[in-house]
Design a protein around this motif. Sequence first.
Motif, PDB file in Angstrom:
ATOM      1  N   ALA A 261       0.780  -0.977   0.000  1.00 15.36           N
ATOM      2  CA  ALA A 261      -0.047  -0.099  -0.080  1.00 15.36           C
ATOM      3  C   ALA A 261       0.905   1.449  -0.158  1.00 15.36           C
ATOM      4  O   ALA A 261       1.666   1.641   0.699  1.00 15.36           O
ATOM      5  CB  ALA A 261      -0.855  -0.034   1.294  1.00 15.36           C
ATOM      6  N   ASN A 262       0.516   2.145  -1.013  1.00 16.47           N
ATOM      7  CA  ASN A 262       1.277   3.401  -1.010  1.00 16.47           C
ATOM      8  C   ASN A 262       0.131   4.389  -0.820  1.00 16.47           C
ATOM      9  O   ASN A 262      -0.752   4.550  -1.612  1.00 16.47           O
ATOM     10  CB  ASN A 262       1.930   3.608  -2.382  1.00 16.47           C
ATOM     11  CG  ASN A 262       2.644   4.830  -2.506  1.00 16.47           C
ATOM     12  OD1 ASN A 262       3.159   5.312  -1.472  1.00 16.47           O
ATOM     13  ND2 ASN A 262       2.713   5.343  -3.833  1.00 16.47           N
ATOM     14  N   ILE A 263       0.200   5.314   0.496  1.00 19.01           N
ATOM     15  CA  ILE A 263      -0.896   5.875   1.051  1.00 19.01           C
ATOM     16  C   ILE A 263      -0.532   7.350   0.861  1.00 19.01           C
ATOM     17  O   ILE A 263       0.412   7.868   1.055  1.00 19.01           O
ATOM     18  CB  ILE A 263      -0.859   5.596   2.236  1.00 19.01           C
ATOM     19  CG1 ILE A 263      -1.439   4.163   2.837  1.00 19.01           C
ATOM     20  CG2 ILE A 263      -2.443   6.307   2.933  1.00 19.01           C
ATOM     21  CD1 ILE A 263      -1.296   3.696   4.066  1.00 19.01           C
ATOM     22  N   VAL A 264      -1.412   8.193   0.139  1.00 23.34           N
ATOM     23  CA  VAL A 264      -1.402   9.645  -0.015  1.00 23.34           C
ATOM     24  C   VAL A 264      -2.406  10.257   0.469  1.00 23.34           C
ATOM     25  O   VAL A 264      -3.454  10.102   0.116  1.00 23.34           O
ATOM     26  CB  VAL A 264      -1.600   9.795  -1.628  1.00 23.34           C
ATOM     27  CG1 VAL A 264      -1.455  11.310  -2.040  1.00 23.34           C
ATOM     28  CG2 VAL A 264      -0.568   9.042  -2.728  1.00 23.34           C
ATOM     29  N   PHE A 265      -1.994  10.979   1.484  1.00 26.30           N
ATOM     30  CA  PHE A 265      -2.904  11.874   2.433  1.00 26.30           C
ATOM     31  C   PHE A 265      -3.075  13.150   1.731  1.00 26.30           C
ATOM     32  O   PHE A 265      -2.444  13.736   1.139  1.00 26.30           O
ATOM     33  CB  PHE A 265      -2.188  11.938   3.756  1.00 26.30           C
ATOM     34  CG  PHE A 265      -2.483  10.824   4.512  1.00 26.30           C
ATOM     35  CD1 PHE A 265      -3.913  10.219   5.226  1.00 26.30           C
ATOM     36  CD2 PHE A 265      -1.484   9.780   4.848  1.00 26.30           C
ATOM     37  CE1 PHE A 265      -3.992   9.192   5.725  1.00 26.30           C
ATOM     38  CE2 PHE A 265      -1.632   8.656   5.672  1.00 26.30           C
ATOM     39  CZ  PHE A 265      -2.877   8.201   6.239  1.00 26.30           C
ATOM     40  N   ASP A 266      -4.342  13.997   2.317  1.00 30.59           N
ATOM     41  CA  ASP A 266      -4.442  15.144   1.555  1.00 30.59           C
ATOM     42  C   ASP A 266      -3.690  16.435   2.021  1.00 30.59           C
ATOM     43  O   ASP A 266      -3.756  17.366   1.424  1.00 30.59           O
ATOM     44  CB  ASP A 266      -5.980  15.701   1.901  1.00 30.59           C
ATOM     45  CG  ASP A 266      -6.388  15.737   3.429  1.00 30.59           C
ATOM     46  OD1 ASP A 266      -5.445  15.505   4.149  1.00 30.59           O
ATOM     47  OD2 ASP A 266      -7.378  15.990   3.868  1.00 30.59           O
ATOM     48  N   GLN A 298      -6.471   9.783  -0.638  1.00 29.34           N
ATOM     49  CA  GLN A 298      -7.634  10.284   0.053  1.00 29.34           C
ATOM     50  C   GLN A 298      -8.823  10.953  -0.743  1.00 29.34           C
ATOM     51  O   GLN A 298      -8.476  11.651  -1.861  1.00 29.34           O
ATOM     52  CB  GLN A 298      -7.172  11.548   1.144  1.00 29.34           C
ATOM     53  CG  GLN A 298      -7.949  11.703   2.226  1.00 29.34           C
ATOM     54  CD  GLN A 298      -7.590  12.255   3.599  1.00 29.34           C
ATOM     55  OE1 GLN A 298      -6.105  12.733   3.479  1.00 29.34           O
ATOM     56  NE2 GLN A 298      -7.924  12.441   4.686  1.00 29.34           N
ATOM     57  N   GLU A 299     -10.015  10.802  -0.307  1.00 30.30           N
ATOM     58  CA  GLU A 299     -11.044  11.113  -1.411  1.00 30.30           C
ATOM     59  C   GLU A 299     -10.956  12.637  -1.846  1.00 30.30           C
ATOM     60  O   GLU A 299     -11.224  12.928  -3.091  1.00 30.30           O
ATOM     61  CB  GLU A 299     -12.244  10.806  -0.619  1.00 30.30           C
ATOM     62  CG  GLU A 299     -12.604   9.162  -0.711  1.00 30.30           C
ATOM     63  CD  GLU A 299     -14.034   9.147   0.125  1.00 30.30           C
ATOM     64  OE1 GLU A 299     -14.332   7.937   0.177  1.00 30.30           O
ATOM     65  OE2 GLU A 299     -14.602   9.805   0.941  1.00 30.30           O
ATOM     66  N   ASN A 300     -10.770  13.450  -0.760  1.00 26.25           N
ATOM     67  CA  ASN A 300     -11.041  14.816  -1.521  1.00 26.25           C
ATOM     68  C   ASN A 300      -9.833  15.270  -2.056  1.00 26.25           C
ATOM     69  O   ASN A 300     -10.013  16.522  -2.811  1.00 26.25           O
ATOM     70  CB  ASN A 300     -11.025  15.722   0.071  1.00 26.25           C
ATOM     71  CG  ASN A 300      -9.842  15.644   0.920  1.00 26.25           C
ATOM     72  OD1 ASN A 300      -9.119  14.514   1.112  1.00 26.25           O
ATOM     73  ND2 ASN A 300      -9.590  16.605   1.688  1.00 26.25           N
TER      74      ASN A 300
END
Length: 484
Positions: A261-266, A298-300
């Motif tokens: 998993a490569n997680i991109v936060f807003d 992240q959705e936004n």
Amino acid sequence: MIDKNISLPRVDSFIAGELRPSADGVYTDKIDPRTGRKIKEIAASTAEDFVAAADSANTAFEVWRDKPPGERGRLLVELGRVIRNNGHLLGQIESEETGKPAHEMPALIQLTAEFFEYYGGIVNSMDGEVVNRSPDYHVYTRRDPFGVIGVILPWNAPLHQAARAIAPALAVGNCVVAKPSEHTPGSLVKLAELAVVEAGLPAGVFNVIVGRGTVVGPAMVSHPAIQKISLTGSVRAGQELGKLAAERILPLTLELGGKSANIVFDDCNIAAAAKGSVRAFTWNSGQWCAAGTRLLVQENIHDLFVEKFVAEVAALRVGPEADATSGPITTKAQYEKIQSYFAIAENEGLTCAIGGKTMSGGRFSEGWYVEPTVYTGVSNDSVLAREEIFGPVVVVIPFKDEKDAIRIANDSDFGLSAGIWSRDIGRVHRVAARLDAGRIVVNEYGGGFVQTPCGGFKQSGYGREQGVDALAHYTQLKSVIIRL
């Protein structure tokens, strides 16, 4: 003298300090993944050949084990120098066999040298400890080598994968019989030859057996001289080896598959995250276990990020050229496997933002090339999100918040690596603490050093390569209790 001819016509095993053809004289064709044409022949070693290699290592063990650690270390550091001096030769062989663009090889050669230099330098610091529990006893511990270590390697990064197992194993006094993939053995055979002829390692300490895993693997597990095996490969290979090793209670170090998993936060730097996340799934044409092939966004910021991400993918240069961003898929079987996932994605109704097919015509009329591929809006239940594809294919999965990101990331059979993109240092530490992964990289993807332990959770394996911890994995701990 070492043959400096880069285009090796044949690749033989290296046993007891010399090149040896297979016992029955059988060779298989090596196909260039860039052209689909035969470029050399590779020995198809037999179980008899493996026995010769293991016996050679077993004979050399008594002398190598008894060398002072500093002397073993000096020879390994010297091997690091030899690798650097012969980097062009080793790089050309590996690039030719794997299809890697030539510009990637200097960094990989440097990393290979660093493994031998690092473990050659720190082996003197590996001491036992005194246990002071009573004035009537003198108690201490020591670490002893296993004996002969079998090292089984994949085809995606032959020298790097080999060095991180072989260097610590040799440093603490073991001897090695390494089996590279039958698709990409040339660079490791040449390295072993250089180790003996130019660096001065005793014959038999470092052997390379060339051949199919279905032949060499069972011979390795059953030979009494082999006291431990390190495998880097697929989950299936790890399962099969584990079943065979159980008969002898043979210890293993396993680095297996991944679906990281490569997680991109807003709150991240979106431009940097987009660029870094492309490398996460396309380096080495996606052929690495730690590839970030589940991209959680992240959705936004999802739509904005995907737009920038796809633009970065579109700018990649795939091809046979030395300066290409990505080269071909290394084996035909893997090329065909990747194509099967394009069909699965179509059947699942996934949205393909870019790619989704093989590359053909013109300069791609020969060889095994695949378009870097992005599927968006994917559920973590998709087959493409669950299974390791081992190619330049990524799925983009939206998430709501920190808790949701951790849930999705950990909802996997694998746990090799992970990435986090965020400017919030508190969030970084919270998320890193909750992720089921052996290595976590923040605000880039890849990263890590020779000194950084590497290994997996869950079906990604057990044991650790790299760092000081690897020395412990290649030794057995012994307690000595003396009544005074």
